[in-house]
Design a protein around this motif. Structure first.
Motif, PDB file in Angstrom:
ATOM      1  N   TRP A  52      54.716   3.990  48.071  1.00  0.00           N
ATOM      2  CA  TRP A  52      54.765   5.383  47.604  1.00  0.00           C
ATOM      3  C   TRP A  52      54.861   5.448  46.084  1.00  0.00           C
ATOM      4  N   TYR A  67      52.303   7.359  43.123  1.00  0.00           N
ATOM      5  CA  TYR A  67      52.704   8.278  42.041  1.00  0.00           C
ATOM      6  C   TYR A  67      52.301   7.708  40.686  1.00  0.00           C
ATOM      7  N   GLY A 104      61.869  13.546  51.379  1.00  0.00           N
ATOM      8  CA  GLY A 104      60.469  13.304  50.979  1.00  0.00           C
ATOM      9  C   GLY A 104      60.008  14.446  50.087  1.00  0.00           C
ATOM     10  N   GLY A 124      58.978  14.640  47.057  1.00  0.00           N
ATOM     11  CA  GLY A 124      57.915  14.481  46.066  1.00  0.00           C
ATOM     12  C   GLY A 124      58.383  14.976  44.701  1.00  0.00           C
ATOM     13  N   ASP A 168      59.060  22.340  46.566  1.00  0.00           N
ATOM     14  CA  ASP A 168      59.775  23.070  47.627  1.00  0.00           C
ATOM     15  C   ASP A 168      61.264  23.185  47.287  1.00  0.00           C
ATOM     16  N   ILE A 174      62.015   8.421  48.448  1.00  0.00           N
ATOM     17  CA  ILE A 174      62.075   6.950  48.401  1.00  0.00           C
ATOM     18  C   ILE A 174      61.391   6.397  47.142  1.00  0.00           C
ATOM     19  N   ALA A 175      60.576   7.233  46.465  1.00  0.00           N
ATOM     20  CA  ALA A 175      59.795   6.759  45.306  1.00  0.00           C
ATOM     21  C   ALA A 175      60.492   7.136  43.991  1.00  0.00           C
ATOM     22  N   ALA A 214      58.653   9.691  41.871  1.00  0.00           N
ATOM     23  CA  ALA A 214      58.696  11.076  42.355  1.00  0.00           C
ATOM     24  C   ALA A 214      60.013  11.726  41.935  1.00  0.00           C
ATOM     25  N   GLY A 236      66.336   7.520  47.689  1.00  0.00           N
ATOM     26  CA  GLY A 236      66.840   6.865  48.890  1.00  0.00           C
ATOM     27  C   GLY A 236      65.881   6.981  50.049  1.00  0.00           C
ATOM     28  N   ASP A 237      66.281   6.356  51.148  1.00  0.00           N
ATOM     29  CA  ASP A 237      65.479   6.328  52.366  1.00  0.00           C
ATOM     30  C   ASP A 237      66.125   7.273  53.385  1.00  0.00           C
ATOM     31  N   PHE A 238      65.519   8.424  53.558  1.00  0.00           N
ATOM     32  CA  PHE A 238      66.064   9.440  54.457  1.00  0.00           C
ATOM     33  C   PHE A 238      66.258   8.901  55.877  1.00  0.00           C
ATOM     34  N   THR A 272      55.567  17.643  54.946  1.00  0.00           N
ATOM     35  CA  THR A 272      54.797  16.421  54.716  1.00  0.00           C
ATOM     36  C   THR A 272      55.640  15.153  54.485  1.00  0.00           C
ATOM     37  N   CYS A 273      56.786  15.086  55.151  1.00  0.00           N
ATOM     38  CA  CYS A 273      57.529  13.826  55.199  1.00  0.00           C
ATOM     39  C   CYS A 273      57.340  13.215  56.588  1.00  0.00           C
ATOM     40  N   ALA A 289      54.191  11.566  56.857  1.00  0.00           N
ATOM     41  CA  ALA A 289      54.016  10.461  55.905  1.00  0.00           C
ATOM     42  C   ALA A 289      54.581   9.149  56.441  1.00  0.00           C
ATOM     43  N   ILE A 290      55.518   9.247  57.368  1.00  0.00           N
ATOM     44  CA  ILE A 290      56.120   8.005  57.889  1.00  0.00           C
ATOM     45  C   ILE A 290      55.255   7.440  59.022  1.00  0.00           C
TER      46      ILE A 290
HETATM   47  C1  LIG Z   1      52.909  13.070  51.421  1.00  0.00           C
HETATM   48  S1  LIG Z   1      54.198  12.973  50.268  1.00  0.00           S
HETATM   49  C2  LIG Z   1      54.774  14.658  50.264  1.00  0.00           C
HETATM   50  C3  LIG Z   1      55.662  15.029  49.103  1.00  0.00           C
HETATM   51  C4  LIG Z   1      56.138  16.491  49.118  1.00  0.00           C
HETATM   52  N1  LIG Z   1      56.846  16.794  50.338  1.00  0.00           N
HETATM   53  C5  LIG Z   1      54.978  17.424  48.937  1.00  0.00           C
HETATM   54  O1  LIG Z   1      54.532  18.041  49.921  1.00  0.00           O
HETATM   55  O2  LIG Z   1      54.478  17.524  47.801  1.00  0.00           O
HETATM   56  C6  LIG Z   1      55.453  12.131  51.185  1.00  0.00           C
HETATM   57  C7  LIG Z   1      56.704  11.884  50.379  1.00  0.00           C
HETATM   58  O3  LIG Z   1      57.695  11.294  51.217  1.00  0.00           O
HETATM   59  C8  LIG Z   1      58.326  10.243  50.516  1.00  0.00           C
HETATM   60  N2  LIG Z   1      58.889   9.351  51.552  1.00  0.00           N
HETATM   61  C9  LIG Z   1      58.201   8.566  52.414  1.00  0.00           C
HETATM   62  N3  LIG Z   1      59.059   7.915  53.230  1.00  0.00           N
HETATM   63  C10 LIG Z   1      60.305   8.323  52.877  1.00  0.00           C
HETATM   64  C11 LIG Z   1      61.616   8.000  53.338  1.00  0.00           C
HETATM   65  N4  LIG Z   1      61.810   7.133  54.343  1.00  0.00           N
HETATM   66  N5  LIG Z   1      62.684   8.590  52.744  1.00  0.00           N
HETATM   67  C12 LIG Z   1      62.506   9.471  51.715  1.00  0.00           C
HETATM   68  N6  LIG Z   1      61.276   9.797  51.224  1.00  0.00           N
HETATM   69  C13 LIG Z   1      60.200   9.243  51.803  1.00  0.00           C
HETATM   70  C14 LIG Z   1      57.234   9.652  49.653  1.00  0.00           C
HETATM   71  O4  LIG Z   1      57.696   8.933  48.544  1.00  0.00           O
HETATM   72  C15 LIG Z   1      56.484  10.931  49.228  1.00  0.00           C
HETATM   73  O5  LIG Z   1      57.019  11.487  48.049  1.00  0.00           O
END
Ligand SMILES: C[S@@+](CC[C@H](N)C(=O)[O-])C[C@H]1O[C@@H](n2cnc3c(N)ncnc32)[C@H](O)[C@@H]1O
Length: 192
Positions: free
Chosen positions: A6, A10, A45, A47, A51, A67-68, A71, A91-93, A109-110, A113-114
């Motif tokens: 991730w 960015y 997540g 970003g 939001d 996590i990034a 971001a 951190g890692d949610f 979009t979290c 994304a996983i």
């Molecule tokens: C597709 S992006 C969407 C970002 C934001 N929600 C948006 O719509 O602009 C997914 C985001 O989730 C974050 N992410 C992915 N896995 C995560 C995790 N386990 N814990 C926290 N963030 C996470 C990524 O770093 C990224 O910023």
């Protein structure tokens, strides 16, 4: 997907999800519900924080979690530049223990994304990070894609995964970004 995956996106500016504005469905939701009690909100997540900043504008106490590192840095910069207050943490949610419990969690979009095999962890994390009686508002991406991120889902899967532990208040088709029109569905859940 790893932190490195991730963060590199960015750093390379390969962020097609970045629309430069908050989820239209979230803006409409908060506008339509001025009666909501102004508690704490977690945006996992988050970003670059669009939001999170909207929740802050509407008077909530917001924490964005991502996590990034890149971001989180961008989210902090943009929030300071907008003269708004929101906390952003790295951190890692899915795996971290919450430093505090929240009244609200907002998803955008979290979940998509996983990895799909982490979805059980995701549901458990929403449960873990929310206060008893807390509320979870999600903008889910109902696309057929299996080669993500983003990974698609269906209304049926969302209901099956969340209804054992959350009560569905309402779900609806929101206003969306132009290229996602008709592909999103919002869900408003209450824990317990
Ligand atoms: C597709 S992006 C969407 C970002 C934001 N929600 C948006 O719509 O602009 C997914 C985001 O989730 C974050 N992410 C992915 N896995 C995560 C995790 N386990 N814990 C926290 N963030 C996470 C990524 O770093 C990224 O910023």
């Amino acid at each position: 997907m790893s932190q490195k995956y991730w963060d590199e996106l960015y750093k390379k500016n390969e962020t097609p999800w970045e629309k430069g504005e908050a989820s239209p469905g979230l803006v409409d939701f908060l506008t339509a519900h001025p009666e909501l009690s102004r508690g704490t909100v977690l945006v996992p997540g988050c970003g670059t924080g669009h939001d999170a900043r909207v929740w802050a504008k509407f008077g909530f106490t917001v924490t964005g979690y991502d996590i990034a590192p890149s971001a989180v840095a961008l989210a902090k910069e943009k929030t300071a530049a907008a003269f708004l207050t929101a906390d952003f943490k790295l951190g890692d949610f899915l795996r971290d223990e919450p430093p505090q419990l929240f009244d609200w969690i907002f998803e955008h979009t979290c979940f998509c994304a996983i990895q799909p095999d982490e979805r059980e962890l995701y549901v458990a994390a929403v449960q873990r990070w929310l206060k008893p009686g807390g509320q979870y508002v999600a903008v889910n991406y109902l696309i057929p894609d299996t080669d993500g991120p983003p990974f698609g889902t269906t209304r049926e899967e969302i209901v099956e995964r969340f209804s054992p532990v959350f009560t569905l208040v309402e779900d609806w088709v929101p206003r969306s970004y132009e290229n996602r029109t008709g592909l999103e569905r919002m869900f408003w859940w209450k824990k317990g």
